[in-house]
Design a protein around this motif. Sequence first.
Motif, PDB file in Angstrom:
ATOM      1  N   SER A  23      10.017  12.320 -10.948  1.00 30.60           N
ATOM      2  CA  SER A  23       9.110  11.415 -10.256  1.00 30.60           C
ATOM      3  C   SER A  23       9.380  11.395  -8.760  1.00 30.60           C
ATOM      4  O   SER A  23       8.452  11.419  -7.942  1.00 30.60           O
ATOM      5  N   GLY A  26       7.987  14.507  -6.915  1.00 28.22           N
ATOM      6  CA  GLY A  26       6.558  14.432  -6.615  1.00 28.22           C
ATOM      7  C   GLY A  26       6.258  13.506  -5.460  1.00 28.22           C
ATOM      8  O   GLY A  26       5.444  13.827  -4.578  1.00 28.22           O
ATOM      9  N   SER A  27       6.947  12.355  -5.416  1.00 28.27           N
ATOM     10  CA  SER A  27       6.696  11.387  -4.344  1.00 28.27           C
ATOM     11  C   SER A  27       7.090  11.949  -2.983  1.00 28.27           C
ATOM     12  O   SER A  27       6.366  11.778  -1.997  1.00 28.27           O
ATOM     13  N   VAL A  30       4.647  14.632  -1.723  1.00 28.46           N
ATOM     14  CA  VAL A  30       3.456  14.000  -1.151  1.00 28.46           C
ATOM     15  C   VAL A  30       3.750  13.447   0.235  1.00 28.46           C
ATOM     16  O   VAL A  30       2.949  13.596   1.170  1.00 28.46           O
ATOM     17  N   ASP A  83       4.910   3.487 -11.728  1.00 35.60           N
ATOM     18  CA  ASP A  83       4.706   4.930 -11.612  1.00 35.60           C
ATOM     19  C   ASP A  83       3.305   5.334 -12.056  1.00 35.60           C
ATOM     20  O   ASP A  83       2.677   6.216 -11.465  1.00 35.60           O
ATOM     21  N   ALA A  87       0.432   7.043  -9.776  1.00 37.68           N
ATOM     22  CA  ALA A  87      -0.217   8.296 -10.185  1.00 37.68           C
ATOM     23  C   ALA A  87      -1.735   8.163 -10.164  1.00 37.68           C
ATOM     24  O   ALA A  87      -2.451   9.071  -9.726  1.00 37.68           O
ATOM     25  N   THR A  90      -2.999   8.170  -6.590  1.00 35.35           N
ATOM     26  CA  THR A  90      -2.954   9.534  -6.054  1.00 35.35           C
ATOM     27  C   THR A  90      -4.071  10.380  -6.654  1.00 35.35           C
ATOM     28  O   THR A  90      -4.707  11.181  -5.947  1.00 35.35           O
ATOM     29  N   ARG A 114       0.586   3.050  -2.954  1.00 39.93           N
ATOM     30  CA  ARG A 114       1.844   3.661  -3.367  1.00 39.93           C
ATOM     31  C   ARG A 114       3.030   2.829  -2.872  1.00 39.93           C
ATOM     32  O   ARG A 114       4.012   2.622  -3.591  1.00 39.93           O
ATOM     33  N   PHE A 173      -1.406  16.544  -4.348  1.00 38.59           N
ATOM     34  CA  PHE A 173      -1.653  15.270  -5.030  1.00 38.59           C
ATOM     35  C   PHE A 173      -1.632  15.437  -6.546  1.00 38.59           C
ATOM     36  O   PHE A 173      -1.082  14.602  -7.268  1.00 38.59           O
ATOM     37  N   ASP A 176       1.858  15.611  -7.823  1.00 39.77           N
ATOM     38  CA  ASP A 176       2.476  14.293  -7.879  1.00 39.77           C
ATOM     39  C   ASP A 176       2.028  13.520  -9.113  1.00 39.77           C
ATOM     40  O   ASP A 176       2.829  12.822  -9.746  1.00 39.77           O
ATOM     41  N   THR A 179       3.998  14.988 -12.080  1.00 44.70           N
ATOM     42  CA  THR A 179       5.416  14.616 -12.078  1.00 44.70           C
ATOM     43  C   THR A 179       5.607  13.127 -12.383  1.00 44.70           C
ATOM     44  O   THR A 179       6.563  12.750 -13.072  1.00 44.70           O
ATOM     45  N   ALA A 180       4.708  12.287 -11.892  1.00 47.77           N
ATOM     46  CA  ALA A 180       4.806  10.850 -12.179  1.00 47.77           C
ATOM     47  C   ALA A 180       4.653  10.581 -13.668  1.00 47.77           C
ATOM     48  O   ALA A 180       5.414   9.796 -14.252  1.00 47.77           O
TER      49      ALA A 180
END
Length: 442
Positions: A23, A26-27, A30, A83, A87, A90, A114, A173, A176, A179-180
């Motif tokens: 997670s 991904g963050s 971004v 999370d 997501a 995003t 976010r 995006f 992300d 992954t989230a």
Amino acid sequence: MSDVDTAHWKRNVGLFLAGQTISLFGSMVVMYAVMWHLTIETRSGSVLMLSIVFGMLPQAFVSIFGGVWADRHHRKFLIMGSDTVIALATLGLALLMLSGVDSLWVIYAALAVRSVFAGIQTPAVSAMIPQIAPADQLMRVNGMFQTIQSAMMLLAPALAAVIYASFDIVTVFFVDVVTALLGVGMLALVAVPRLVRSTEPVSYFGDLAAGVRYIGSNGPIKWLVSLFALVMFLVGAPSFLTPLMVTRTFGEEVWKLTANELFWGAGMLLGGIVMATVGPKIKRRVRLMVGSVITTGVLVAGLGLSTNMWVFFALGLLIGITFATLNTPAFTIIQERVEPEMQGRVFGFVGIVMSVAMPLSMVVFGPLADRFSVESLLILAGVLLVGVLAAILAVPGARRSLAQVDAAPEQAADEAEPNEPGGPAGPSEQAEPARTAGADGR
């Protein structure tokens, strides 16, 4: 403290750390990609400033309430819900940009959403770790978490550059979002005991006020948070100003700026590894923290005195290590000494310190860098760090409270006076007793 599932704690911690790694990756991808996208598309300092405002200030504000929610609700579900909303925000931004809507305010809105839910998630993450890790393993787990965060600081920029250069911002995006959701799925497999309060909370603001009173009346925690704020403020400026010194003193080549960031990131990575390896053996944790602050002050001043670029980079690496040897023990002490049902609020205030102190440091030192040399400001910051630490330790209550942390639990109980500023909270200010319900996280 809460009843940890000692039979399966390694599995639970492993799943938790793996999910958080995915997670967090991904963050951070971004974060870097958006910064580069806005820079390339607008070439505007004001646009970047607004992106930082929308991306950081909501988290600082919401952390106040996020800590209360982490003490009132199931922390695992707060993390999973945050999370998931991040997501979805995003994903919404990606779909809007695919349809041709690329207004800056759409990006700002997504960054703000976010940031809001990061303010809810972050205190819950720190407060949940003692629920899944045994007390004697907290230093190791926190060291591993620090290592993961530092590794992401090294890997995320490179991978973000590859993805952004090969595809576009929308692809970043979508990465992300995936992954989230993977992080949420892995956390769903972690068994987390539910913390049950013996008395019903009255109101959110009542809980918030109780958290403020708790920190104010608990000497060790109050001075630990104060020490943490001091370091965040006075180390924040060097971390932001070092690229400027590199450019002014050693040259404008991009590789030099990149090397500067890599040395700092590698230092924090090494520090996290050290704390994960030998941290559990360290008993005098406050002494380690005080030593780390003094060493950091000397090293920061050394940055300002450096005339050789590689010495400058090496000092940055050492500062990264000392920061980890301060950060990891601080979080571990809070997790060990604060009652489970108060940890969310305490970590909420720590989150505010982390979100506000470093940008505030740049607000103070940034304009000064346009009038004075960066070298002189780094020397000033290092001297102030050591000087203010000495002033804090000169306060009898602070010295007594910090010494109490390093004492054995029984000795600490004997030494603490109920009504002294450095003693524990009185009966009316102690958190309500907490008990743990069965694990329900499968």
